[in-house]
Design a protein around this motif. Structure first.
Motif, PDB file in Angstrom:
ATOM      1  N   LEU A 221      54.393  43.601  45.673  1.00 35.05           N
ATOM      2  CA  LEU A 221      54.908  43.664  47.051  1.00 35.05           C
ATOM      3  C   LEU A 221      54.674  42.340  47.777  1.00 35.05           C
ATOM      4  O   LEU A 221      55.543  41.867  48.509  1.00 35.05           O
ATOM      5  CB  LEU A 221      54.249  44.814  47.821  1.00 35.05           C
ATOM      6  N   GLU A 222      53.514  41.737  47.568  1.00 37.49           N
ATOM      7  CA  GLU A 222      53.235  40.425  48.172  1.00 37.49           C
ATOM      8  C   GLU A 222      54.248  39.394  47.697  1.00 37.49           C
ATOM      9  O   GLU A 222      54.767  38.605  48.482  1.00 37.49           O
ATOM     10  CB  GLU A 222      51.829  39.929  47.788  1.00 37.49           C
TER      11      GLU A 222
ATOM     12  N   ASP B 179      58.823  55.887  54.648  1.00 30.79           N
ATOM     13  CA  ASP B 179      58.213  54.631  55.087  1.00 30.79           C
ATOM     14  C   ASP B 179      57.033  54.283  54.180  1.00 30.79           C
ATOM     15  O   ASP B 179      56.166  53.500  54.523  1.00 30.79           O
ATOM     16  CB  ASP B 179      57.793  54.697  56.565  1.00 30.79           C
ATOM     17  N   ILE B 180      57.032  54.935  53.002  1.00 29.46           N
ATOM     18  CA  ILE B 180      55.983  54.664  52.014  1.00 29.46           C
ATOM     19  C   ILE B 180      56.634  54.119  50.753  1.00 29.46           C
ATOM     20  O   ILE B 180      57.675  54.633  50.325  1.00 29.46           O
ATOM     21  CB  ILE B 180      55.212  55.968  51.708  1.00 29.46           C
ATOM     22  N   PHE B 181      56.046  53.080  50.206  1.00 31.80           N
ATOM     23  CA  PHE B 181      56.654  52.463  49.030  1.00 31.80           C
ATOM     24  C   PHE B 181      56.575  53.414  47.831  1.00 31.80           C
ATOM     25  O   PHE B 181      55.485  53.826  47.427  1.00 31.80           O
ATOM     26  CB  PHE B 181      55.955  51.145  48.701  1.00 31.80           C
ATOM     27  N   PRO B 182      57.738  53.770  47.254  1.00 32.25           N
ATOM     28  CA  PRO B 182      57.724  54.671  46.094  1.00 32.25           C
ATOM     29  C   PRO B 182      57.128  53.970  44.877  1.00 32.25           C
ATOM     30  O   PRO B 182      57.295  52.770  44.711  1.00 32.25           O
ATOM     31  CB  PRO B 182      59.211  54.973  45.834  1.00 32.25           C
TER      32      PRO B 182
ATOM     33  N   LEU C 299      55.892  50.751  54.408  1.00 35.22           N
ATOM     34  CA  LEU C 299      57.081  49.900  54.489  1.00 35.22           C
ATOM     35  C   LEU C 299      57.478  49.723  55.946  1.00 35.22           C
ATOM     36  O   LEU C 299      57.297  50.624  56.758  1.00 35.22           O
ATOM     37  CB  LEU C 299      58.246  50.557  53.747  1.00 35.22           C
ATOM     38  N   LYS C 300      58.044  48.543  56.261  1.00 36.06           N
ATOM     39  CA  LYS C 300      58.419  48.290  57.649  1.00 36.06           C
ATOM     40  C   LYS C 300      59.868  48.654  57.933  1.00 36.06           C
ATOM     41  O   LYS C 300      60.259  48.844  59.067  1.00 36.06           O
ATOM     42  CB  LYS C 300      58.185  46.809  57.977  1.00 36.06           C
ATOM     43  N   ILE C 301      60.690  48.697  56.898  1.00 34.62           N
ATOM     44  CA  ILE C 301      62.110  48.997  57.097  1.00 34.62           C
ATOM     45  C   ILE C 301      62.428  50.335  56.434  1.00 34.62           C
ATOM     46  O   ILE C 301      62.041  50.564  55.283  1.00 34.62           O
ATOM     47  CB  ILE C 301      63.012  47.915  56.453  1.00 34.62           C
ATOM     48  N   THR C 302      63.119  51.201  57.168  1.00 36.99           N
ATOM     49  CA  THR C 302      63.527  52.461  56.551  1.00 36.99           C
ATOM     50  C   THR C 302      64.971  52.774  56.927  1.00 36.99           C
ATOM     51  O   THR C 302      65.466  52.328  57.968  1.00 36.99           O
ATOM     52  CB  THR C 302      62.645  53.660  56.999  1.00 36.99           C
ATOM     53  N   ALA C 303      65.631  53.528  56.072  1.00 41.72           N
ATOM     54  CA  ALA C 303      66.981  54.010  56.364  1.00 41.72           C
ATOM     55  C   ALA C 303      66.961  55.521  56.227  1.00 41.72           C
ATOM     56  O   ALA C 303      66.390  56.053  55.265  1.00 41.72           O
ATOM     57  CB  ALA C 303      67.973  53.404  55.390  1.00 41.72           C
TER      58      ALA C 303
ATOM     59  N   LEU D 279      66.010  45.392  48.060  1.00 38.45           N
ATOM     60  CA  LEU D 279      65.640  46.638  47.388  1.00 38.45           C
ATOM     61  C   LEU D 279      65.914  47.819  48.294  1.00 38.45           C
ATOM     62  O   LEU D 279      65.546  47.802  49.473  1.00 38.45           O
ATOM     63  CB  LEU D 279      64.150  46.664  47.057  1.00 38.45           C
ATOM     64  N   VAL D 280      66.575  48.823  47.752  1.00 39.03           N
ATOM     65  CA  VAL D 280      66.620  50.122  48.417  1.00 39.03           C
ATOM     66  C   VAL D 280      65.659  50.983  47.606  1.00 39.03           C
ATOM     67  O   VAL D 280      65.909  51.268  46.432  1.00 39.03           O
ATOM     68  CB  VAL D 280      68.047  50.723  48.423  1.00 39.03           C
ATOM     69  N   ALA D 281      64.531  51.311  48.223  1.00 35.13           N
ATOM     70  CA  ALA D 281      63.458  51.976  47.497  1.00 35.13           C
ATOM     71  C   ALA D 281      63.521  53.483  47.752  1.00 35.13           C
ATOM     72  O   ALA D 281      63.277  53.953  48.856  1.00 35.13           O
ATOM     73  CB  ALA D 281      62.109  51.405  47.935  1.00 35.13           C
TER      74      ALA D 281
END
Ligand code: PSU
Ligand code: MN
Length: 303
Positions: A168-169, A184-187, A198-202, A225-227
């Protein structure tokens, strides 16, 4: 032979792109090296049919007879899923596989390249490569591709066999946006994630499409990335994953597995160590990502 004639895009895909119809790229390393045969063939064909049901044209990439092919027929998919002589192909050996006319499967990196060269903006996979645990010098070329090529990769985050915080870094340094899809959590591939924020969500495909477009419209040219988390009911218990990964990492070290053989080795061992749970989850998350990618591509094409 010029560069474009080495890249062969099927007539159907060329037609769809010309008419601005949605197209989603699919990779072939997860077919040849990520899943066991014949399950891999079923998954690859199912992925294509999920897209077709959404009126999206599937564009599976591979290296066949000296060409980087975009759009395969079912026989070619079966060949990739059954042959023992498929080379896992990333940037460092793409030229060699073309020159030798050998059969090659595309990784996230080389599939992004194929998509970019053909004008496809959305690509679905399982999980991207990244920084390996314990050996920080082993960094997947997937990160270079994400840094260099403007393609959206719909994935369940980073494979859990890797060092996820370090990956992620690296993505942040490279300026690659990570859009959490309904989260809003990285899968974390086989699991919905341990809570890395995560700072961006859809909240839906339309919003993801808007975010993706804005990044490119301003003139930034990286991948994105769309996670998408694995569906909750299918998420494997975090402790089972951790134990299986640790056991498998030890086995890899003992067996002296290195380089691009590590990821396929670990995926197989973790599946054995988890009693098949992670394999089942891997299939589920791939097909779920394909569905989301189809929806996002449809929204991207909608204006
Ligand atoms: N997703 C899966 N299974 C896989 C992969 C992704 O569900 O096997 C593949 C992708 O092709 C990705 C590769 O590019 O694993 C990463 O390999 P490496 O760590 O050697 O870069
Ligand atoms: Mn690697």
């Amino acid at each position: 032979m010029n560069e474009t004639s080495i890249i062969k895009v099927s007539d159907e895909i060329q037609e769809a792109l010309k008419e601005r119809k949605p197209v989603v790229a699919l990779e072939s390393t997860l077919i040849s090296h990520g899943l066991p045969s014949p399950l891999n063939i079923d998954v690859a064909l199912k992925a294509e049919s999920i897209l077709r049901d959404l009126n999206v044209v599937p564009a599976t990439a591979a290296l066949i007879d000296g060409y980087l092919r975009v759009g395969l027929n079912p026989k070619e998919i079966e060949l990739l899923g059954s042959s023992n002589e498929v080379t896992k192909t990333s940037f460092n050996n793409l030229g060699e596989v073309i020159a030798n006319k050998s059969l090659g499967a595309t990784t996230v990196a080389s599939t992004m390249f194929a998509a970019y060269k053909s004008g496809i903006k959305v690509f679905a996979t399982g999980g991207i490569g990244g920084v390996h645990r314990g050996s920080e010098a082993d960094i997947s070329a997937d990160l270079k591709a994400l840094s260099d090529l403007p393609v959206a990769v719909v994935c369940a985050g980073v494979k859990s066999i890797l060092d996820i915080p370090k990956t992620l870094e690296a993505l942040e340094t490279l300026g690659v946006p990570i859009i959490g899809y309904k989260t809003d959590i990285f899968p974390e591939f086989w699991t919905t994630g341990r809570g890395l924020k995560l700072k961006i969500t859809a909240s839906e495909a339309k919003e993801a499409a808007l975010l993706l477009k804005a990044h490119w419209e301003i003139g930034l040219n990286t991948g994105q990335l769309v996670a998408v988390p694995i569906p909750k009911e299918k998420s494997v218990d975090q402790e089972i994953v951790e134990n299986a990964v640790n056991e498998s990492l030890n086995e890899a070290a003992e067996a002296g597995i290195t380089g691009n053989a590590i990821s396929p080795f670990l995926l197989k061992k973790v599946s054995e160590a988890s009693g098949g749970l992670t394999l089942e989850a891997n299939v589920d998350l791939i097909l779920n990502n394909v569905q989301v990618a189809g929806e996002v591509a449809t929204q991207m094409a909608n204006d």
